[in-house]
Write a protein that holds these residues in place. Sequence first.
Motif, mmCIF file in Angstrom:
data_model
loop_
_atom_site.group_PDB
_atom_site.id
_atom_site.type_symbol
_atom_site.label_atom_id
_atom_site.label_comp_id
_atom_site.label_asym_id
_atom_site.label_seq_id
_atom_site.Cartn_x
_atom_site.Cartn_y
_atom_site.Cartn_z
ATOM 1 N N MET A 1 0.842 -1.170 0.000
ATOM 2 C CA MET A 1 0.000 0.000 0.000
ATOM 3 C C MET A 1 0.890 1.237 0.000
ATOM 4 O O MET A 1 1.854 1.318 0.740
ATOM 5 C CB MET A 1 -0.906 -0.022 1.235
ATOM 6 N N ALA A 2 0.531 2.198 -0.820
ATOM 7 C CA ALA A 2 1.275 3.450 -0.869
ATOM 8 C C ALA A 2 0.979 4.267 0.390
ATOM 9 O O ALA A 2 -0.108 4.207 0.941
ATOM 10 C CB ALA A 2 0.869 4.257 -2.094
ATOM 11 N N GLN A 3 1.948 5.034 0.833
ATOM 12 C CA GLN A 3 1.778 5.856 2.018
ATOM 13 C C GLN A 3 1.993 7.316 1.670
ATOM 14 O O GLN A 3 2.778 7.644 0.785
ATOM 15 C CB GLN A 3 2.760 5.442 3.111
ATOM 16 N N VAL A 4 1.299 8.178 2.391
ATOM 17 C CA VAL A 4 1.405 9.617 2.210
ATOM 18 C C VAL A 4 1.780 10.224 3.557
ATOM 19 O O VAL A 4 1.220 9.859 4.582
ATOM 20 C CB VAL A 4 0.057 10.215 1.737
ATOM 21 N N THR A 5 2.716 11.140 3.547
ATOM 22 C CA THR A 5 3.122 11.815 4.772
ATOM 23 C C THR A 5 2.584 13.235 4.736
ATOM 24 O O THR A 5 2.742 13.942 3.745
ATOM 25 C CB THR A 5 4.660 11.851 4.880
ATOM 26 N N VAL A 6 1.919 13.645 5.824
ATOM 27 C CA VAL A 6 1.384 14.998 5.926
ATOM 28 C C VAL A 6 1.812 15.610 7.250
ATOM 29 O O VAL A 6 2.121 14.917 8.200
ATOM 30 C CB VAL A 6 -0.155 15.030 5.826
ATOM 31 N N THR A 7 1.807 16.927 7.291
ATOM 32 C CA THR A 7 2.122 17.642 8.515
ATOM 33 C C THR A 7 0.827 18.224 9.062
ATOM 34 O O THR A 7 0.079 18.878 8.335
ATOM 35 C CB THR A 7 3.114 18.781 8.231
ATOM 36 N N LEU A 8 0.555 17.957 10.338
ATOM 37 C CA LEU A 8 -0.667 18.440 10.973
ATOM 38 C C LEU A 8 -0.324 19.217 12.227
ATOM 39 O O LEU A 8 0.698 18.967 12.864
ATOM 40 C CB LEU A 8 -1.568 17.268 11.374
ATOM 41 N N ASP A 9 -1.212 20.111 12.610
ATOM 42 C CA ASP A 9 -1.100 20.809 13.872
ATOM 43 C C ASP A 9 -1.201 19.769 14.998
ATOM 44 O O ASP A 9 -2.100 18.928 14.987
ATOM 45 C CB ASP A 9 -2.234 21.827 13.985
ATOM 46 N N ALA A 10 -0.289 19.800 15.949
ATOM 47 C CA ALA A 10 -0.242 18.797 17.018
ATOM 48 C C ALA A 10 -1.528 18.802 17.841
ATOM 49 O O ALA A 10 -2.041 17.732 18.195
ATOM 50 C CB ALA A 10 0.964 19.036 17.912
ATOM 51 N N ASN A 11 -2.065 19.987 18.149
ATOM 52 C CA ASN A 11 -3.295 20.047 18.937
ATOM 53 C C ASN A 11 -4.472 19.444 18.185
ATOM 54 O O ASN A 11 -5.326 18.786 18.778
ATOM 55 C CB ASN A 11 -3.603 21.488 19.338
ATOM 56 N N LEU A 12 -4.509 19.650 16.888
ATOM 57 C CA LEU A 12 -5.565 19.066 16.072
ATOM 58 C C LEU A 12 -5.476 17.545 16.111
ATOM 59 O O LEU A 12 -6.478 16.853 16.298
ATOM 60 C CB LEU A 12 -5.448 19.574 14.628
ATOM 61 N N ALA A 13 -4.274 17.031 15.945
ATOM 62 C CA ALA A 13 -4.074 15.577 15.969
ATOM 63 C C ALA A 13 -4.454 14.994 17.328
ATOM 64 O O ALA A 13 -5.097 13.941 17.401
ATOM 65 C CB ALA A 13 -2.629 15.245 15.623
ATOM 66 N N ILE A 14 -4.103 15.672 18.405
ATOM 67 C CA ILE A 14 -4.422 15.187 19.746
ATOM 68 C C ILE A 14 -5.933 15.186 19.969
ATOM 69 O O ILE A 14 -6.496 14.233 20.516
ATOM 70 C CB ILE A 14 -3.693 16.027 20.819
ATOM 71 N N ASP A 15 -6.609 16.251 19.528
ATOM 72 C CA ASP A 15 -8.065 16.307 19.666
ATOM 73 C C ASP A 15 -8.737 15.160 18.919
ATOM 74 O O ASP A 15 -9.661 14.526 19.433
ATOM 75 C CB ASP A 15 -8.607 17.640 19.151
#
Length: 66
Positions: A1-15
Motif C-alpha cells: 500500500m502506498a503511504q502519504v506523509t502529511v504535517t498536521l497541527d499537534a493540537n488538532l491531531a491530539i483532539d
Amino acid sequence: MAQVTVTLDANLAIDVMMLAGTKNPQDAVELVLRDYLARGRRTETRTGESADGHRLTVERPTSQEG
C-alpha cells in the motif's frame, strides 16, 4: 500500500485522537478519512449523484463581448 506523509497541527491531531479513542495520530487520521469516505458514499447512494460532483466539472468563463 502506498503511504502519504502529511504535517498536521499537534493540537488538532491530539483532539482527533481523543475523539476517536486511538493511541496514535496515524490511526486517528485514518479513521476520520474512512468515515468521511463512507459518509460521502452513503450520501451518493441516497441522492443518486455525487454531493461534490459540481467540483469536478471545469466551468469555463463565458467570453464577454463589447
